[in-house]
Design a protein around this motif. Structure first.
Motif, short mmCIF file in Angstrom:
data_model
loop_
_atom_site.label_atom_id
_atom_site.label_comp_id
_atom_site.label_asym_id
_atom_site.label_seq_id
_atom_site.Cartn_x
_atom_site.Cartn_y
_atom_site.Cartn_z
N LEU A 41 -27.44 -44.07 23.80
CA LEU A 41 -28.42 -43.58 23.19
C LEU A 41 -29.00 -44.37 21.83
CD1 LEU A 41 -26.93 -40.05 22.36
CD2 LEU A 41 -28.93 -40.54 23.79
N SER A 42 -28.41 -45.60 21.71
CA SER A 42 -29.17 -46.55 20.87
C SER A 42 -29.85 -47.66 21.78
CB SER A 42 -27.88 -47.56 20.05
OG SER A 42 -27.11 -46.46 19.12
N THR A 43 -29.40 -47.97 23.11
CA THR A 43 -30.46 -48.89 23.61
C THR A 43 -31.32 -48.41 24.31
OG1 THR A 43 -28.64 -48.87 25.48
CG2 THR A 43 -28.18 -50.39 23.70
N TYR A 139 -36.80 -48.89 20.94
CA TYR A 139 -36.37 -47.50 21.68
C TYR A 139 -36.48 -46.58 20.73
CZ TYR A 139 -33.65 -44.07 23.98
OH TYR A 139 -33.37 -42.80 24.55
N SER A 140 -37.17 -45.38 21.14
CA SER A 140 -37.04 -44.25 20.40
C SER A 140 -36.40 -43.04 21.23
CB SER A 140 -38.25 -43.75 19.87
OG SER A 140 -38.19 -42.41 19.03
N VAL A 141 -35.21 -42.55 20.85
CA VAL A 141 -34.56 -41.33 21.45
C VAL A 141 -35.53 -40.25 21.83
CG1 VAL A 141 -32.71 -39.75 21.64
CG2 VAL A 141 -32.41 -41.77 20.49
N PHE A 142 -36.20 -39.92 20.96
CA PHE A 142 -37.21 -38.61 21.00
C PHE A 142 -38.57 -38.73 20.48
CE2 PHE A 142 -37.79 -33.95 19.97
CZ PHE A 142 -38.39 -33.60 21.21
N GLU A 143 -39.58 -38.68 21.19
CA GLU A 143 -41.08 -38.64 20.71
C GLU A 143 -41.42 -37.24 20.59
OE1 GLU A 143 -43.94 -38.83 18.42
OE2 GLU A 143 -42.77 -40.67 18.58
N PRO A 144 -41.44 -36.28 19.59
CA PRO A 144 -41.89 -34.92 19.52
C PRO A 144 -43.38 -34.84 19.85
CG PRO A 144 -40.37 -35.51 17.63
CD PRO A 144 -40.99 -36.75 18.55
N ILE A 224 -33.50 -53.11 19.38
CA ILE A 224 -33.17 -51.93 18.78
C ILE A 224 -32.87 -52.30 17.26
CG2 ILE A 224 -31.05 -50.31 18.61
CD1 ILE A 224 -31.91 -51.91 21.75
N GLU A 225 -33.61 -51.45 16.57
CA GLU A 225 -33.51 -51.84 14.89
C GLU A 225 -32.72 -50.67 14.34
OE1 GLU A 225 -37.14 -52.62 13.27
OE2 GLU A 225 -38.31 -53.20 14.93
N TYR A 226 -31.83 -50.99 13.74
CA TYR A 226 -31.12 -50.30 12.99
C TYR A 226 -31.09 -50.08 11.43
CZ TYR A 226 -27.93 -54.13 12.80
OH TYR A 226 -27.36 -55.40 12.47
N PHE A 227 -31.42 -50.82 10.84
CA PHE A 227 -32.23 -50.76 9.42
C PHE A 227 -33.09 -51.67 9.03
CE2 PHE A 227 -31.55 -50.32 5.06
CZ PHE A 227 -32.10 -51.56 4.36
N ASP A 228 -34.09 -51.01 8.28
CA ASP A 228 -35.58 -51.40 7.82
C ASP A 228 -35.47 -51.66 6.36
OD1 ASP A 228 -36.70 -51.43 10.51
OD2 ASP A 228 -37.11 -49.49 10.60
N GLY A 229 -35.78 -53.18 6.39
CA GLY A 229 -36.08 -53.57 4.81
C GLY A 229 -37.33 -53.66 4.49
N PHE A 230 -37.95 -53.82 5.54
CA PHE A 230 -39.64 -53.61 5.47
C PHE A 230 -40.09 -54.81 4.59
CE2 PHE A 230 -38.52 -50.01 7.75
CZ PHE A 230 -39.97 -49.47 8.41
#
Length: 421
Positions: A41-43, A139-144, A224-230
């Motif tokens: 689900l992450s990759t 990757y995005s798990v779900f794009e509503p 896969i990005e898991y934290f954004d400091g932007f």
């Protein structure tokens, strides 16, 4: 004057929300990176032997295809280290049409993750979308929002891509493509006295993405990005070239996106997304810009009850506006989650969105009625997320110049879905 007002609004938003310093975070260890990499689900990939199944293609839904089932993926290092073969096959139950893609990739340099890809795609695409090439590997798990899309066109594309990392936080991609476009909607493009409902395009696209404060890890199959400091900065330019492999039009398209995230010591956060798009030349409606509307064209509020998008205009109706120059600003401010129990910690998010655009020579686009965003479009509201199993509620109200006479038509009430991996 309108652009100046939008810039002033952006500065005010930053001044209001950016008072607290960002939280300092630790770099992930090798152990945590391995754990994240192993999660499908992450990759977005589920490994089966030498083949990684791409979870994005298993099931989708939209108003044109209905339920869309498919299978796709690519080979992994168990078959070849520097070569990947892949594609997908899908079918919509409503349109009863088959879509597919086949392609292969060769790694030229492991250190800079330089790949060259060749592929063929036969599929459909939403009218007015503008996708950054470097964003495609996140990757995005779900794009509503995809659930609600109504306007598509068919395309058959041969393309060659070159992907290269100048550094782990500086991505680049170059694409050469040739496409055949056929209409699903009743649309015709008038150019130099000729009406086109089908046409060929040849494009060269260059895209870069800079994430100077982003902590992430990279799998061989994607990012896969898991934290954004932007902030994250994405820029892209596309040049349409006439006369090559019978292409019909010449045009230029630019895109620039600034994505800034502020995390505070009180555990609240603010996300500011500012994007500008510009197109000039002989550009058909299929290749222009919309502001990512997400409101179905139905009369009653509860008839429009559906899935709220992550970065879409919830009160803007599908097909309502198209532009060849467009500026959008979205600000989301999340409060610290409410601690109402061990398993019940909802999150309140305040949202405001604004758009401003224009369209030259709108009379060249026939068959699809639409408006232009010559004044500032505004909507604001809130989300109450993670109420139950990742589901929540969303409310937005449309106001300002494009406020509609019937109050009910200005209201969006939907559910949200945020899955914590």
């Amino acid at each position: 004057m309108r652009n100046l007002l939008l810039l002033i609004f952006l500065l005010l938003e930053i001044a209001v929300f950016a008072q607290e310093p960002a939280i300092q975070t630790k770099q992930d260890t090798t152990a945590t990176r391995t754990e994240k990499k192993d999660s499908p689900l992450s990759t977005g990939f589920y490994p089966i032997g030498f083949f990684d199944v791409d979870l994005r293609y298993l099931i989708k839904y939209n108003n044109y295809e209905g339920i869309r089932l498919g299978v796709g993926g690519l080979t992994n290092e168990k078959l070849f280290d520097d070569v990947k073969l892949g594609g997908y096959f899908a079918r919509g139950f409503k349109d009863k049409d088959i879509k597919f893609s086949l392609g292969g990739s060769v790694r030229l340099n492991a250190e800079t993750k330089t790949w060259i890809n060749v592929s063929y795609i036969d599929d459909i695409r939403e009218i007015g979308t503008f996708n950054y090439l470097t964003d495609a590997r996140v990757y995005s798990v779900f794009e509503p929002r995809l659930v609600n899309v109504t306007q598509f066109y068919k395309y058959r594309t041969w393309q060659t891509n070159i992907q290269h990392e100048f550094s782990p936080k500086f991505l680049s991609e170059l694409r050469f493509s040739r496409s055949r476009i056929d209409q699903i909607e009743d649309y015709r493009f008038l150019d130099d006295g000729i009406f086109y409902d089908s046409y060929n395009t040849a494009e060269v696209t260059a895209s870069v993405r800079i994430s100077p404060k982003t902590n992430f890890f990279t799998t061989e199959d994607g990012r896969i990005e898991y934290f954004d400091g932007f902030p994250k900065i994405s820029a892209q330019v596309t040049q349409g070239i006439p006369g090559i492999v019978r292409s019909d039009f010449t045009y230029t398209k630019f895109g620039l996106k600034l994505d800034y995230y502020i995390k505070r010591t009180d555990l609240s956060s603010t996300n500011i997304l500012l994007e500008g798009n510009f197109a000039t030349g002989e550009v058909p409606l299929t290749h222009l810009f919309h502001a990512y509307p997400n409101s179905p064209t139905k009369d009653e509020i509860f008839q429009r009850f559906s899935v709220a998008g992550r970065r879409s205009f919830e009160t803007m109706y599908f097909g309502e506006f198209f532009s060849d120059r467009l500026t959008t600003l979205q600000v989301k401010h999340s409060l610290r989650r409410f601690n109402l129990g061990k398993r019940f910690k909802p999150e309140l998010v305040f949202v405001t969105r604004h758009a401003l655009g224009d369209l030259q020579n709108s009379e060249e686009h026939l068959g699809i009625p639409f408006n232009t965003l010559t004044e500032v479009y505004s909507e604001s509201g809130f989300e109450l997320n993670k109420l139950l199993f990742g589901f929540g509620l969303s409310f937005a109200y449309r106001y300002g110049f494009y406020h509609l006479p019937d109050t009910e038509d200005n209201i969006s009430f939907k559910f949200t879905f945020y899955l914590k991996l």
